[in-house]
Design a protein around this motif. Structure first.
Motif, PDB file in Angstrom:
ATOM      1  N   SER A  47       0.831  -1.197   0.000  1.00  0.00           N
ATOM      2  CA  SER A  47       0.000   0.000   0.000  1.00  0.00           C
ATOM      3  C   SER A  47       0.866   1.247   0.000  1.00  0.00           C
ATOM      4  O   SER A  47       2.058   1.202   0.298  1.00  0.00           O
ATOM      5  CB  SER A  47      -0.891   0.013   1.248  1.00  0.00           C
ATOM      6  N   ASN A  71      -8.462  -0.388   5.299  1.00  0.00           N
ATOM      7  CA  ASN A  71      -8.889  -1.266   4.215  1.00  0.00           C
ATOM      8  C   ASN A  71      -7.670  -1.809   3.486  1.00  0.00           C
ATOM      9  O   ASN A  71      -6.705  -1.083   3.232  1.00  0.00           O
ATOM     10  CB  ASN A  71      -9.796  -0.525   3.237  1.00  0.00           C
ATOM     11  N   PRO A  73      -7.923  -3.970   0.257  1.00  0.00           N
ATOM     12  CA  PRO A  73      -8.764  -4.690  -0.696  1.00  0.00           C
ATOM     13  C   PRO A  73      -8.088  -5.893  -1.362  1.00  0.00           C
ATOM     14  O   PRO A  73      -8.758  -6.816  -1.798  1.00  0.00           O
ATOM     15  CB  PRO A  73      -9.147  -3.632  -1.736  1.00  0.00           C
ATOM     16  N   GLU A  74      -6.772  -5.913  -1.396  1.00  0.00           N
ATOM     17  CA  GLU A  74      -6.045  -7.021  -2.031  1.00  0.00           C
ATOM     18  C   GLU A  74      -5.827  -8.198  -1.084  1.00  0.00           C
ATOM     19  O   GLU A  74      -5.311  -9.237  -1.487  1.00  0.00           O
ATOM     20  CB  GLU A  74      -4.669  -6.546  -2.526  1.00  0.00           C
ATOM     21  N   THR A  76      -6.627 -11.292   0.416  1.00  0.00           N
ATOM     22  CA  THR A  76      -7.533 -12.384   0.072  1.00  0.00           C
ATOM     23  C   THR A  76      -7.415 -13.534   1.061  1.00  0.00           C
ATOM     24  O   THR A  76      -6.475 -13.600   1.854  1.00  0.00           O
ATOM     25  CB  THR A  76      -7.198 -12.918  -1.327  1.00  0.00           C
ATOM     26  N   SER A 115      -5.236  -9.331  10.907  1.00  0.00           N
ATOM     27  CA  SER A 115      -5.646  -9.359   9.497  1.00  0.00           C
ATOM     28  C   SER A 115      -6.872 -10.212   9.285  1.00  0.00           C
ATOM     29  O   SER A 115      -7.018 -11.283   9.883  1.00  0.00           O
ATOM     30  CB  SER A 115      -4.504  -9.916   8.641  1.00  0.00           C
ATOM     31  N   LEU A 117     -10.143 -10.775   5.943  1.00  0.00           N
ATOM     32  CA  LEU A 117     -10.428 -10.562   4.537  1.00  0.00           C
ATOM     33  C   LEU A 117     -10.630  -9.074   4.227  1.00  0.00           C
ATOM     34  O   LEU A 117     -11.517  -8.438   4.804  1.00  0.00           O
ATOM     35  CB  LEU A 117     -11.679 -11.365   4.136  1.00  0.00           C
ATOM     36  N   LYS A 118      -9.751  -8.524   3.396  1.00  0.00           N
ATOM     37  CA  LYS A 118      -9.812  -7.138   2.890  1.00  0.00           C
ATOM     38  C   LYS A 118      -9.650  -6.046   3.953  1.00  0.00           C
ATOM     39  O   LYS A 118      -9.855  -4.878   3.679  1.00  0.00           O
ATOM     40  CB  LYS A 118     -11.087  -6.907   2.095  1.00  0.00           C
ATOM     41  N   LYS A 119      -9.285  -6.437   5.185  1.00  0.00           N
ATOM     42  CA  LYS A 119      -9.147  -5.446   6.261  1.00  0.00           C
ATOM     43  C   LYS A 119      -8.001  -5.806   7.194  1.00  0.00           C
ATOM     44  O   LYS A 119      -7.675  -6.977   7.374  1.00  0.00           O
ATOM     45  CB  LYS A 119     -10.440  -5.363   7.071  1.00  0.00           C
TER      46      LYS A 119
END
Length: 178
Positions: A47, A71, A73-74, A76, A115, A117-119
């Protein structure tokens, strides 16, 4: 006999001409190894430096602290299960990997990342649990996501533990602009 010798010579010259070309390199056995090229980022995702939203009081696994979420977004399920998530905090005295423990506010406290998913949840707690220490919006955050590759059990080399590397070492290793 002279004709046979000439045909044999032409045949040998033809074979060598067809089987070798100027594009061929060394055979790899007696050749010299080329010099190592620069490390690339491959599939590594990172990021920009981010500012997190204002933190709020929260209890995580029975521990009181302050939390906020950025956020990613990557991020997964595949990276969560097979890869590595690195999170860094930057402020006046440098850049530090999480978890980061200090005596900010006069009390020993730790900032950690959780961590999902996406956050990525950023959570700060005091070790004595007497109160909380704020997680100011003046801090800058950066995450680096390293997708999983070959499973360690099948790899011929040991898996690198990027969490033991400094921020600067990780950036150099993956050719990431600091």
């Amino acid at each position: 006999m002279k004709i046979l010798k000439t045909i044999f010579t032409l045949l040998l010259v033809s074979i060598f001409t067809i089987s070798c070309s100027s594009d061929d390199g060394t055979d790899g056995i007696n050749g010299v190894d080329g010099k190592q090229g620069p490390t690339g980022t491959a599939n590594v995702i990172y990021s920009a430096w981010l500012t997190a939203p204002t933190a709020a009081a929260e209890i995580v696994d029975g521990t009181s602290g302050m939390s906020t979420t950025i956020n990613a977004p990557e991020l997964t399920d595949d990276i969560l299960s097979k890869g590595t998530v690195l999170v860094y905090v930057s402020f006046g005295s440098g850049t530090f990997s999480l978890p980061y423990t200090s005596t900010a506010g006069g009390f020993v406290n730790t900032i950690t990342a959780v961590s999902s998913l996406k956050k990525i949840k950023l959570f700060r707690f005091r070790h004595d649990q007497a109160a909380t220490v704020n997680l100011p919006t003046s801090l800058s955050w950066r995450y680096i996501l390293i997708p999983g590759g070959v499973a360690a059990a099948t790899s011929k080399t040991a898996k690198t533990d990027y969490s033991k590397m400094s921020y600067e070492e990780v950036c150099v290793h993956f050719n990431i602009q600091q």
